[in-house]
Design a protein around this motif. Structure first.
Motif, PDB file in Angstrom:
ATOM      1  N   LEU A 407       0.850  -1.179   0.000  1.00 20.72           N
ATOM      2  CA  LEU A 407       0.000   0.000   0.000  1.00 20.72           C
ATOM      3  C   LEU A 407       0.890   1.235   0.000  1.00 20.72           C
ATOM      4  CD1 LEU A 407      -2.588  -1.153   2.701  1.00 20.72           C
ATOM      5  CD2 LEU A 407      -2.749  -1.376   0.208  1.00 20.72           C
ATOM      6  N   ARG A 408       0.478   2.265  -0.760  1.00 20.63           N
ATOM      7  CA  ARG A 408       1.302   3.467  -0.898  1.00 20.63           C
ATOM      8  C   ARG A 408       0.449   4.718  -0.727  1.00 20.63           C
ATOM      9  NH1 ARG A 408       3.997   2.111  -6.557  1.00 20.63           N
ATOM     10  NH2 ARG A 408       2.770   3.970  -7.056  1.00 20.63           N
ATOM     11  N   PRO A 409       1.059   5.837  -0.334  1.00 20.30           N
ATOM     12  CA  PRO A 409       0.303   7.078  -0.146  1.00 20.30           C
ATOM     13  C   PRO A 409      -0.440   7.553  -1.381  1.00 20.30           C
ATOM     14  CG  PRO A 409       2.441   7.256   0.902  1.00 20.30           C
ATOM     15  CD  PRO A 409       2.453   5.971   0.124  1.00 20.30           C
ATOM     16  N   ASP A 410       0.086   7.256  -2.568  1.00 22.60           N
ATOM     17  CA  ASP A 410      -0.564   7.738  -3.785  1.00 22.60           C
ATOM     18  C   ASP A 410      -1.752   6.880  -4.215  1.00 22.60           C
ATOM     19  OD1 ASP A 410       1.541   5.855  -4.252  1.00 22.60           O
ATOM     20  OD2 ASP A 410       1.380   6.226  -6.399  1.00 22.60           O
ATOM     21  N   PHE A 411      -1.973   5.742  -3.561  1.00 23.29           N
ATOM     22  CA  PHE A 411      -3.180   4.982  -3.830  1.00 23.29           C
ATOM     23  C   PHE A 411      -4.365   5.763  -3.232  1.00 23.29           C
ATOM     24  CE2 PHE A 411      -0.720   0.683  -3.764  1.00 23.29           C
ATOM     25  CZ  PHE A 411      -0.046   1.065  -4.915  1.00 23.29           C
ATOM     26  N   TRP A 412      -5.468   5.814  -3.977  1.00 27.91           N
ATOM     27  CA  TRP A 412      -6.632   6.620  -3.582  1.00 27.91           C
ATOM     28  C   TRP A 412      -6.261   8.099  -3.472  1.00 27.91           C
ATOM     29  CZ3 TRP A 412      -8.667   3.487   1.241  1.00 27.91           C
ATOM     30  CH2 TRP A 412      -9.229   2.287   0.803  1.00 27.91           C
ATOM     31  N   ALA A 413      -5.376   8.573  -4.323  1.00 25.13           N
ATOM     32  CA  ALA A 413      -4.949   9.982  -4.250  1.00 25.13           C
ATOM     33  C   ALA A 413      -6.139  10.932  -4.348  1.00 25.13           C
ATOM     34  CB  ALA A 413      -3.941  10.281  -5.357  1.00 25.13           C
ATOM     35  N   ASP A 414      -7.137  10.579  -5.149  1.00 27.61           N
ATOM     36  CA  ASP A 414      -8.307  11.443  -5.309  1.00 27.61           C
ATOM     37  C   ASP A 414      -9.195  11.445  -4.069  1.00 27.61           C
ATOM     38  OD1 ASP A 414      -8.933   8.761  -5.768  1.00 27.61           O
ATOM     39  OD2 ASP A 414     -10.615   9.243  -7.091  1.00 27.61           O
ATOM     40  N   ARG A 415      -8.965  10.478  -3.190  1.00 26.89           N
ATOM     41  CA  ARG A 415      -9.734  10.393  -1.946  1.00 26.89           C
ATOM     42  C   ARG A 415      -8.948  10.951  -0.756  1.00 26.89           C
ATOM     43  NH1 ARG A 415     -11.919   4.939  -3.817  1.00 26.89           N
ATOM     44  NH2 ARG A 415     -14.187   5.112  -3.610  1.00 26.89           N
ATOM     45  N   GLY A 416      -7.693  11.316  -0.963  1.00 24.31           N
ATOM     46  CA  GLY A 416      -6.869  11.789   0.138  1.00 24.31           C
ATOM     47  C   GLY A 416      -5.725  10.867   0.484  1.00 24.31           C
ATOM     48  N   GLY A 417      -5.548   9.788  -0.317  1.00 22.66           N
ATOM     49  CA  GLY A 417      -4.420   8.891  -0.114  1.00 22.66           C
ATOM     50  C   GLY A 417      -4.602   7.945   1.054  1.00 22.66           C
ATOM     51  N   MET A 418      -3.525   7.280   1.411  1.00 15.85           N
ATOM     52  CA  MET A 418      -3.486   6.366   2.555  1.00 15.85           C
ATOM     53  C   MET A 418      -2.046   6.272   3.026  1.00 15.85           C
ATOM     54  SD  MET A 418      -3.622   2.534   0.853  1.00 15.85           S
ATOM     55  CE  MET A 418      -5.168   2.721  -0.021  1.00 15.85           C
ATOM     56  N   ASP A 419      -1.842   5.736   4.211  1.00 12.14           N
ATOM     57  CA  ASP A 419      -0.481   5.525   4.683  1.00 12.14           C
ATOM     58  C   ASP A 419       0.189   4.424   3.870  1.00 12.14           C
ATOM     59  OD1 ASP A 419      -0.685   7.472   6.587  1.00 12.14           O
ATOM     60  OD2 ASP A 419      -0.734   6.129   8.316  1.00 12.14           O
ATOM     61  N   GLY A 420       1.517   4.446   3.831  1.00 10.11           N
ATOM     62  CA  GLY A 420       2.267   3.377   3.192  1.00 10.11           C
ATOM     63  C   GLY A 420       2.380   2.186   4.127  1.00 10.11           C
ATOM     64  N   PHE A 421       2.090   0.987   3.619  1.00 12.15           N
ATOM     65  CA  PHE A 421       2.124  -0.228   4.437  1.00 12.15           C
ATOM     66  C   PHE A 421       2.554  -1.401   3.579  1.00 12.15           C
ATOM     67  CE2 PHE A 421       0.215   1.029   8.404  1.00 12.15           C
ATOM     68  CZ  PHE A 421       0.391  -0.064   9.254  1.00 12.15           C
ATOM     69  N   PHE A 422       3.197  -2.372   4.236  1.00 12.61           N
ATOM     70  CA  PHE A 422       3.424  -3.669   3.609  1.00 12.61           C
ATOM     71  C   PHE A 422       2.789  -4.718   4.511  1.00 12.61           C
ATOM     72  CE2 PHE A 422       5.609  -7.715   3.297  1.00 12.61           C
ATOM     73  CZ  PHE A 422       5.504  -7.968   1.945  1.00 12.61           C
ATOM     74  N   ILE A 423       2.070  -5.677   3.910  1.00 13.84           N
ATOM     75  CA  ILE A 423       1.371  -6.698   4.677  1.00 13.84           C
ATOM     76  C   ILE A 423       1.563  -8.045   3.976  1.00 13.84           C
ATOM     77  CG2 ILE A 423      -0.864  -7.467   5.585  1.00 13.84           C
ATOM     78  CD1 ILE A 423      -1.801  -4.504   5.293  1.00 13.84           C
ATOM     79  N   ALA A 424       1.928  -9.056   4.767  1.00 11.77           N
ATOM     80  CA  ALA A 424       2.042 -10.423   4.248  1.00 11.77           C
ATOM     81  C   ALA A 424       1.429 -11.385   5.246  1.00 11.77           C
ATOM     82  CB  ALA A 424       3.502 -10.782   3.977  1.00 11.77           C
ATOM     83  N   CYS A 425       0.899 -12.498   4.736  1.00 13.84           N
ATOM     84  CA  CYS A 425       0.341 -13.545   5.592  1.00 13.84           C
ATOM     85  C   CYS A 425       1.163 -14.822   5.396  1.00 13.84           C
ATOM     86  CB  CYS A 425      -1.127 -13.799   5.241  1.00 13.84           C
ATOM     87  SG  CYS A 425      -1.927 -15.030   6.302  1.00 13.84           S
ATOM     88  N   LEU A 426       1.836 -15.246   6.445  1.00 12.96           N
ATOM     89  CA  LEU A 426       2.709 -16.425   6.404  1.00 12.96           C
ATOM     90  C   LEU A 426       2.086 -17.529   7.235  1.00 12.96           C
ATOM     91  CD1 LEU A 426       6.108 -14.574   6.967  1.00 12.96           C
ATOM     92  CD2 LEU A 426       5.049 -15.206   4.784  1.00 12.96           C
ATOM     93  N   ARG A 427       2.000 -18.746   6.676  1.00 20.53           N
ATOM     94  CA  ARG A 427       1.395 -19.876   7.384  1.00 20.53           C
ATOM     95  C   ARG A 427       2.438 -20.902   7.753  1.00 20.53           C
ATOM     96  NH1 ARG A 427      -4.091 -20.186   7.690  1.00 20.53           N
ATOM     97  NH2 ARG A 427      -5.246 -18.656   6.439  1.00 20.53           N
ATOM     98  N   ARG A 428       2.414 -21.272   9.028  1.00 18.27           N
ATOM     99  CA  ARG A 428       3.307 -22.329   9.515  1.00 18.27           C
ATOM    100  C   ARG A 428       2.778 -23.677   9.019  1.00 18.27           C
ATOM    101  NH1 ARG A 428       4.755 -23.579  15.905  1.00 18.27           N
ATOM    102  NH2 ARG A 428       5.881 -25.521  15.513  1.00 18.27           N
ATOM    103  N   PRO A 429       3.649 -24.585   8.591  1.00 22.22           N
ATOM    104  CA  PRO A 429       3.178 -25.891   8.136  1.00 22.22           C
ATOM    105  C   PRO A 429       2.493 -26.675   9.255  1.00 22.22           C
ATOM    106  CG  PRO A 429       5.574 -25.856   8.300  1.00 22.22           C
ATOM    107  CD  PRO A 429       5.109 -24.440   8.485  1.00 22.22           C
ATOM    108  N   GLN A 430       1.612 -27.601   8.888  1.00 30.34           N
ATOM    109  CA  GLN A 430       0.898 -28.400   9.874  1.00 30.34           C
ATOM    110  C   GLN A 430       1.828 -29.335  10.643  1.00 30.34           C
ATOM    111  OE1 GLN A 430      -2.125 -28.471  10.981  1.00 30.34           O
ATOM    112  NE2 GLN A 430      -3.258 -27.168   9.536  1.00 30.34           N
ATOM    113  N   THR A 431       2.895 -29.752  10.002  1.00 30.41           N
ATOM    114  CA  THR A 431       3.884 -30.609  10.652  1.00 30.41           C
ATOM    115  C   THR A 431       5.245 -29.996  10.539  1.00 30.41           C
ATOM    116  OG1 THR A 431       4.190 -31.884   8.604  1.00 30.41           O
ATOM    117  CG2 THR A 431       2.547 -32.674  10.174  1.00 30.41           C
TER     118      THR A 431
END
Length: 432
Positions: A407-431
């Protein structure tokens, strides 16, 4: 100059003195506004003056490059920093529509009270009066403030000049206020007259005093940038799940998880910040188990899900915290990157088999996001990068890259933008 925390009549001087103190701490002592405020810089001011001082300081720091350009034709040489900051604040106020006479008088009076600055009264008076005679449209024609070179260089390398210029344009504007609803966001948006964003957050363009908004006292919502709220939505906590929120304070994500019905443990190193989390939980009527301590020393395991909003450069929050480019120089980034890797490894060990870790940072630097995920996958055979979990309502497909959601500040620029963020979802194996 005089003590910024001293009381003064309600003539605007107290708030301006305090604002200049905050600006001076950021530009001269490399101290963030939040650090100065926590140290008591505003504690003797009335609530309205506290709010005004923060607003003045924040806007002046956001527009500092423009102020310097506007002042340059009237200065043969640069005055001392305290005087220069008074001129900068005065320039921003005047060029953004404040009555020049009141601004000039206030700045001259403040400078005149300082033993080291009183000889510059005439300069301040002359420069700001001449600035008040300028065409108001001249301010808008000045170039958009650029990020400092220590930050702009890495960002251009990562995202390109056009993207960085677009981010700077958003960061030059005062951001709107985003809220997260405890209940139905659509109903709350209608009640507040707010925009319901595609991701489920609410946005107010003109919020005024936050605590005076409907639903504040009853805990119907809390302030949280729309980008920050996405992390807990990616986690998608379910009723009855055991969830750990590492680095939890001030509690926006903790409240999201609690509102989903999960059994959440909120851990943070700072007791002061946990105090804010407790206040937020009390106001919203939500509950969480609160633990004060070091995330790397917390050894309770078996969690179904963990949210790790890791300490980072906070470069994604500059639109809300324009003091950061002036108070920091990037020297601490290496240590933060090492800490993030340690925290990822430790958090994975606290998950139950098959559990999920949402790792996020409010950073615009790939070393604190995409690269961390690449290296974590290399260190942990069997670890799964669950990109499907990132496909939440309102998230554009092209925001999701191979390593995670950017996510970057220039996303939704016409709406006022957003904060910059990085998000990932990591799953531990079952075994193992």
């Amino acid at each position: 100059m005089t003590d910024a925390r001293a009381t003064a009549p309600d003539d605007g001087l107290a708030a301006r003195r305090a604002a200049l103190h905050l600006i001076g701490q950021a530009t001269g002592s490399q101290r963030l506004l939040s650090e100065s405020i926590a140290a008591g810089a505003l504690e003797r001011l009335s609530p309205p003056d506290r709010a005004r001082a923060q607003r003045l300081a924040t806007q002046a720091l956001r527009q500092l490059p423009r102020a310097d350009r506007a002042l340059k034709p009237f200065l043969a040489k640069q005055p001392p920093l305290a005087v220069r900051n008074a001129l900068r604040l005065g320039a921003v106020e005047i060029m953004e529509g404040a009555a020049p006479h009141g601004v000039v008088n206030a700045m001259v009076q403040i400078i005149g009270h300082g033993k080291r600055t009183q000889s510059y009264k005439g300069l301040v008076n002359a420069v700001l009066r001449r600035l008040g005679d300028q065409d108001p449209q001249a301010w808008a024609k000045l170039p958009v403030p650029k990020l400092p070179n220590w930050l702009r260089g890495p960002m251009v390398a990562a995202w390109g000049r056009d993207a960085v210029a677009a981010m700077e344009a958003v960061q030059a504007e005062a951001p709107p206020l985003d809220l997260t609803a405890k209940g139905d966001p659509a109903a709350l948006a209608e009640r507040l007259g707010a925009e319901l964003l595609p991701t489920g957050s609410l946005r107010l363009r003109e919020a005024g005093q936050v605590s005076a908004l409907p639903g504040f006292e009853t805990g119907d919502w809390w302030v949280q940038d729309a980008a920050a709220a996405v992390a807990a939505r990616v986690l998608d906590a379910q009723p009855g799940e055991r969830v750990l929120d590492l680095c939890a304070a001030p509690g926006g994500k903790t409240m999201q998880i609690a509102a989903a019905g999960a059994e959440v443990t909120a851990l943070d190193l700072s007791e002061a910040r946990l105090g804010r989390l407790r206040e937020n939980l009390d106001r919203t009527g939500l509950s969480a188990r609160i633990v004060q301590g070091d995330a790397l020393e917390f050894d309770e395991g078996g969690f179904d899900a963990i949210l790790l909003d890791a300490p980072c450069s906070a470069t994604g929050t500059i639109r809300r915290h324009p003091d950061l480019p002036h108070a920091k120089d990037g020297a601490e980034f290496g240590a933060l990157i090492e800490l993030q890797a340690e925290m990822i490894d430790h958090a994975l060990g606290l998950l139950a088999p098959g559990g999920r870790l949402v790792f996020c940072t409010c950073s615009l630097l790939p070393d604190e996001g995409e690269v961390q995920v690449e290296e974590a996958l290399a260190r942990h055979p069997g670890l799964v990068n669950d990109r499907a979990a990132l496909a939440r309502p309102g998230i554009a497909e092209d925001w999701i890259g191979p390593e995670g959601l950017r996510l970057r500040p220039d996303f939704w620029a016409d709406r006022g933008g957003m904060d910059g963020f990085f998000i990932a979802c990591l799953r531990r194996p079952q075994t193992a």
